[in-house]
Design an enzyme around this catalytic site. Structure first.
Site, short mmCIF file in Angstrom:
data_model
loop_
_atom_site.label_atom_id
_atom_site.label_comp_id
_atom_site.label_asym_id
_atom_site.label_seq_id
_atom_site.Cartn_x
_atom_site.Cartn_y
_atom_site.Cartn_z
N HIS A 28 1.17 -1.11 -0.17
CA HIS A 28 0.33 -0.01 0.41
C HIS A 28 0.75 1.66 0.00
O HIS A 28 2.19 0.68 -0.25
CB HIS A 28 -1.36 -0.13 0.65
CG HIS A 28 -0.55 -0.29 2.67
ND1 HIS A 28 0.87 0.53 2.79
CD2 HIS A 28 -0.40 -1.38 3.17
CE1 HIS A 28 0.71 0.33 4.37
NE2 HIS A 28 0.45 -0.97 4.53
N HIS A 31 3.96 0.95 1.88
CA HIS A 31 5.09 0.51 1.86
C HIS A 31 6.12 1.57 0.89
O HIS A 31 6.93 1.74 0.62
CB HIS A 31 4.79 -1.31 0.94
CG HIS A 31 4.22 -1.71 2.61
ND1 HIS A 31 2.48 -1.99 1.97
CD2 HIS A 31 4.19 -1.55 2.89
CE1 HIS A 31 2.24 -2.26 3.26
NE2 HIS A 31 3.49 -2.63 3.49
N CYS A 136 2.76 -10.20 19.56
CA CYS A 136 1.88 -9.89 18.84
C CYS A 136 2.32 -10.60 17.38
O CYS A 136 3.87 -10.32 16.56
CB CYS A 136 2.07 -7.98 18.66
SG CYS A 136 1.22 -7.84 17.48
N CYS A 139 3.32 -8.22 14.41
CA CYS A 139 4.90 -7.18 14.54
C CYS A 139 5.69 -8.20 14.59
O CYS A 139 6.93 -7.78 14.30
CB CYS A 139 4.63 -6.88 15.87
SG CYS A 139 4.06 -5.42 16.43
N CYS A 157 -1.72 -5.22 21.59
CA CYS A 157 -0.42 -4.85 21.11
C CYS A 157 -0.58 -3.26 21.39
O CYS A 157 -1.43 -2.82 20.83
CB CYS A 157 -0.19 -5.28 19.60
SG CYS A 157 1.13 -4.65 19.11
N HIS A 160 -0.93 -2.82 16.90
CA HIS A 160 -1.22 -3.01 16.58
C HIS A 160 -3.26 -2.66 16.82
O HIS A 160 -4.34 -3.47 16.65
CB HIS A 160 -1.48 -4.47 15.78
CG HIS A 160 -0.70 -4.20 14.92
ND1 HIS A 160 0.86 -4.68 14.97
CD2 HIS A 160 -0.23 -4.24 13.51
CE1 HIS A 160 1.40 -4.53 14.25
NE2 HIS A 160 0.74 -3.72 12.77
N LYS A 310 -1.57 5.06 12.06
CA LYS A 310 -0.87 4.65 11.70
C LYS A 310 -1.44 3.90 10.30
O LYS A 310 -2.07 2.93 10.59
CB LYS A 310 0.31 3.45 12.06
CG LYS A 310 0.98 3.31 10.74
CD LYS A 310 2.37 2.12 11.89
CE LYS A 310 2.95 1.70 10.14
NZ LYS A 310 3.36 -0.38 10.46
N LYS A 313 -2.36 -2.82 7.04
CA LYS A 313 -3.62 -3.52 6.76
C LYS A 313 -4.02 -3.52 7.41
O LYS A 313 -5.59 -4.23 8.34
CB LYS A 313 -2.51 -4.55 6.35
CG LYS A 313 -3.57 -5.90 5.47
CD LYS A 313 -3.36 -7.32 4.83
CE LYS A 313 -4.11 -7.76 5.43
NZ LYS A 313 -4.29 -9.34 5.15
N1 MSP Z 1 9.05 -7.20 7.45
C1 MSP Z 1 9.94 -6.46 8.21
C2 MSP Z 1 11.09 -5.78 7.92
C3 MSP Z 1 11.98 -6.63 7.81
S1 MSP Z 1 13.73 -5.24 7.29
C4 MSP Z 1 14.38 -6.72 7.84
C5 MSP Z 1 8.23 -5.21 8.22
N2 MSP Z 1 7.27 -5.20 7.09
S2 MSP Z 1 6.21 -4.39 6.96
O1 MSP Z 1 5.69 -4.95 5.65
O2 MSP Z 1 5.07 -4.97 8.38
O3 MSP Z 1 6.82 -3.14 6.57
C6 MSP Z 1 7.60 -2.52 6.49
C7 MSP Z 1 8.02 -0.86 6.45
O4 MSP Z 1 6.30 -0.54 5.19
C8 MSP Z 1 8.06 -0.21 7.89
O5 MSP Z 1 8.86 -0.22 8.52
C9 MSP Z 1 7.88 1.12 7.02
O6 MSP Z 1 9.59 1.21 6.33
C10 MSP Z 1 6.87 1.32 6.13
N3 MSP Z 1 5.57 0.71 5.83
C11 MSP Z 1 4.05 0.42 6.54
N4 MSP Z 1 3.20 0.99 6.68
C12 MSP Z 1 3.74 2.56 6.50
C13 MSP Z 1 2.93 3.71 7.47
N5 MSP Z 1 1.46 3.08 7.19
N6 MSP Z 1 3.69 4.85 6.95
C14 MSP Z 1 5.28 5.10 7.05
N7 MSP Z 1 5.61 4.13 6.37
C15 MSP Z 1 4.67 2.40 6.24
O7 MSP Z 1 7.74 -4.72 9.02
#
Ligand code: MSP
Length: 509
Positions: A28, A31, A136, A139, A157, A160, A310, A313
Site C-alpha cells: 500500500h 510501503h 504480537c 509485529c 499490542c 495494532h 498509522k 493492513k
Molecule cells: N518485514 C518487516 C521488515 C523486515 S526488514 C529486515 C516489516 N514489514 S512490513 O511490511 O510490516 O513493513 C515494513 C515497512 O513499511 C515499515 O518499516 C515502513 O518503512 C513501511 N510502512 C508500512 N506502513 C507504513 C505507514 N503507514 N507509514 C509509513 N511507512 C509505512 O516490518
C-alpha cells in the site's frame, strides 16, 4: 547531517536498502513511501556519479505468513511465490530501479542465515533457555510489561491494538546483553541514526531497561515456516533474525568480500520508525558479533497516518497505490508527491486535498507551465535554437538554489531538496514575466538562460520522475543524461535545439 556520497566516482559507492516487506497482502502507500524514497536516494547518487546499489525484497517466513497462507488454504511457499510477483509488479509500475529483489526463501539467503547462526553459536553467543511473554504476530515481536497496553484487563499490542498471545516455550537466546555498552556508544556518539532523536530514544530505553538477551528460535510445533536452526532441527530461526540478514545476503555475504568492503561502509538503510528497535539494538549487535561495522546511515521516517493512526493492513485503513496512480494518470506523480511530503520527524496525514494542490501547484502550474511557455517561446522566436549566452545575474540566483538542492540530496533530505528545486522553477517563471522576451528583438539570452534553468531543475527532479524529466529534456533537444555533477553547471549546454512544446501534466478531473 553530513553528506553521504563521496566525490570521485571510483571511490563513491552507495548501498541503499529498504525493509523487506511482509508479502501477506499487496503493498500500500505506506510501503511505497519507504521504497520510493529509497529509490530516489539511490537514483540521486547514481546521477551524481556514484555506484549505487538498491536492495529491496520480501520477508517471507514466520507465523504471520504461515497463518495467512493457511487462511487461504495455500502452501506457504506457493503463496509467497505469488505475492513476491505482486510486489515486483507494483515496484515496476512505480519505476523502482532496484538492483536486486531479495526473497528470504531463496536458497542463497537461507545458506547465509545458517552460516551466521552457526558462526554465532561457535562464538558462544547463543545459549538455550525458557521464554515466557506476550507475543504480537502482526509485529512478530514479544512485548514486555510497560510496552504493551492493557485495556479492560486484556493485554494488547500498542501498534495494532490486537490481543496478544501469552507464550511460554523452550528456546535459544542471543547474548545481546554483552553488547549493551557498545550499542549505547554508537547510538549516542555514532552519528548513524538520522534524525538523531530516534537514536536517543533507543539509547534512553536501553539505559532504563537494559539490553535483554533475545529469543532467536521458534519451536517448529508452533511455527514451522522458517529456516531450521543448524544445531537443533526442532526449531526455526526467529523471523526477524532471518529478515535482518537479508541486507548481508544482498551484498553476497560472506563470500563477496570486495563488494561488502565497498558497499557496506557506505550503506544507507531506510526504515519506518516502527522497526527502529530491530534495526538498532538487535541489528547493530548482530553486525558487531560478525565483526562488521554498523551501517553508515540508518534513515528513519515517521508514519503516513489516516485520522492520526498509522496506515496499515492490520488496521484496515490503507490507501491503495492503484487509486493514487489512477487519480493522477501517471505513477511518477505518486513518486513526486511522496518526495514532497516526506517527513522523517513527524507523522504525515494522508490528504487528497494536499496531494491535489501539490499536483496542481508544483507540477501543472509551476513546472509544466514553465516548460510549455519556454519551449513555445523558443520555437516561436528562435526557431528552437538558443545559443549559449547566460544572463549571469539571474544565473547566480539559480546556482544558489541548485547548490542548496544538491546539498540536501546529499544529506538525504529529499523533501527539502525538492523545495529548493521548485524555487528554481518559481524564480524562472517570474524571470520570464520580468524579461518579457516576446517583446525584445534579441530574446536569445533570456530564453537560453530559462532553458538552462529548466534543464537544471529537470536534472534535480530526475531521481524523482525519471521518465517525465527525460521526456522534457528530450523536447529541449537533450537526449542523454550523464552521470556526475559536471552537467549541473549553468552554461554547460552550448546550443539548444528545442523540438516541441510539451504539456507534461494534464488537468485532473
Ligand atoms: N518485514 C518487516 C521488515 C523486515 S526488514 C529486515 C516489516 N514489514 S512490513 O511490511 O510490516 O513493513 C515494513 C515497512 O513499511 C515499515 O518499516 C515502513 O518503512 C513501511 N510502512 C508500512 N506502513 C507504513 C505507514 N503507514 N507509514 C509509513 N511507512 C509505512 O516490518
Amino acid at each position: 547531517m553530513d553528506s553521504v556520497g563521496q566525490r570521485s566516482p571510483e571511490k563513491c559507492f552507495i548501498y541503499v536498502t529498504t525493509p523487506i516487506y511482509y508479502p501477506n497482502d499487496k503493498p500500500h502507500l505506506g510501503h511505497a513511501y519507504t521504497t520510493v524514497l529509497a529509490d530516489i536516494i539511490s537514483r540521486w547518487f547514481s546521477l551524481a556519479g556514484c555506484n549505487s546499489y538498491l536492495l529491496t525484497g520480501t520477508d517471507e517466513h514466520g507465523a504471520k505468513l504461515q497463518r495467512e497462507a493457511e487462511k487461504r488454504g495455500m502452501d506457504p511457499k506457493d503463496f509467497v511465490d505469488q505475492m513476491a510477483e505482486v510486489f515486483k509488479e507494483y515496484w515496476k509500475m512505480l519505476g523502482i530501479g532496484y538492483n536486486r529483489f531479495i526473497r528470504t526463501t531463496e536458497q542463497e539467503h537461507e545458506e547465509v542465515v545458517r552460516y551466521v547462526i552457526s558462526k554465532l553459536w561457535d562464538k558462544g553467543y547463543i545459549y538455550s533457555g525458557k521464554y515466557r511473554g506476550w507475543y504480537c504476530t502482526a509485529c512478530e515481536k514479544f512485548y514486555s510489561e510497560g510496552e504493551y497496553v492493557v485495556e479492560n484487563d486484556v493485554v494488547m499490542c500498542p501498534i495494532h491494538r490486537r490481543v496478544l498471545e501469552f507464550i511460554e516455550e523452550d528456546t535459544y537466546f542471543l547474548k545481546l546483553s554483552l553488547f549493551k555498552d557498545y550499542v549505547l556508544r554508537i547510538l549516542r556518539e555514532g552519528n548513524i541514526v538520522y534524525p538523531k532523536h530516534y537514536s536517543d530514544e533507543v539509547a534512553t530505553k536501553i539505559e532504563i531497561e537494559g539490553l535483554q538477551d533475545l529469543s532467536i528460535a521458534r519451536p517448529k510445533t508452533r511455527v514451522s515456516w522458517g529456516i531450521e536452526l543448524p544445531f537443533d532441527n526442532r526449531y526455526v530461526v526467529y523471523v526477524w533474525i532471518d529478515a535482518l540478514l537479508n541486507y548481508l545476503t544482498g551484498l553476497g555475504y560472506p563470500r563477496n568480500t570486495d563488494r561488502i568492503e565497498q558497499y557496506w561502509r557506505s550503506s544507507v538503510q531506510l526504515i519506518g520508525k516502527d522497526i527502529l528497535w530491530f534495526h538498532t539494538a538487535i541489528w547493530f549487535t548482530i553486525l558487531a558479533m560478525l565483526d562488521l561495522p554498523p551501517p553508515k546511515k540508518l534513515l528513519v521516517h515517521s508514519y503516513l497516518t489516516i485520522k492520526g493512526q498509522k496506515m496499515g493492513k492490520s488496521l484496515g485503513n490503507v490507501v491503495s497505490i492503484d487509486e493514487m496512480v489512477k487519480r493522477y494518470g501517471n505513477p511518477e506523480v505518486v513518486r513526486f508527491i511522496i518526495a514532497r511530503i516526506a517527513n522523517y520527524d513527524k507523522d504525515v496525514e494522508v490528504s487528497w486535498d494536499i496531494y491535489d494542490s501539490i499536483y496542481m501547484g508544483d507540477l501543472l502550474n509551476n513546472y509544466g507551465n514553465l516548460v510549455r511557455r519556454a519551449t513555445t517561446l523558443a520555437i516561436k522566436t528562435l526557431n528552437g535554437n538558443a545559443i549559449r549566452d547566460l544572463d549571469e545575474e539571474f544565473a547566480k540566483t539559480v546556482d544558489k538554489l541548485k547548490q542548496q538542492s544538491i546539498d540536501y540530496y546529499n544529506s538525504l533530505e529529499v523533501a527539502t531538496a525538492v523545495k529548493y528545486t521548485l524555487d528554481i522553477l518559481h524564480e524562472t517563471n517570474a524571470y520570464i514575466n520580468r524579461k518579457e522576451p516576446w517583446r525584445t528583438i534579441k530574446p536569445n539570452q533570456t530564453i537560453y538562460t530559462v532553458l538552462e534553468s529548466i534543464r537544471i531543475a529537470s536534472l534535480l527532479l530526475h531521481p524523482i520522475m525519471p521518465v517525465t524529466t527525460s521526456n522534457i529534456l528530450n523536447s529541449l533537444g537533450l537526449d542523454r543524461i550523464e552521470h556526475g555533477l559536471e552537467q549541473f553547471k549553468l552554461g554547460y549546454i552550448e546550443r539548444y535545439n528545442v523540438k516541441e512544446a510539451p504539456i507534461p501534466f494534464k488537468k485532473i478531473r
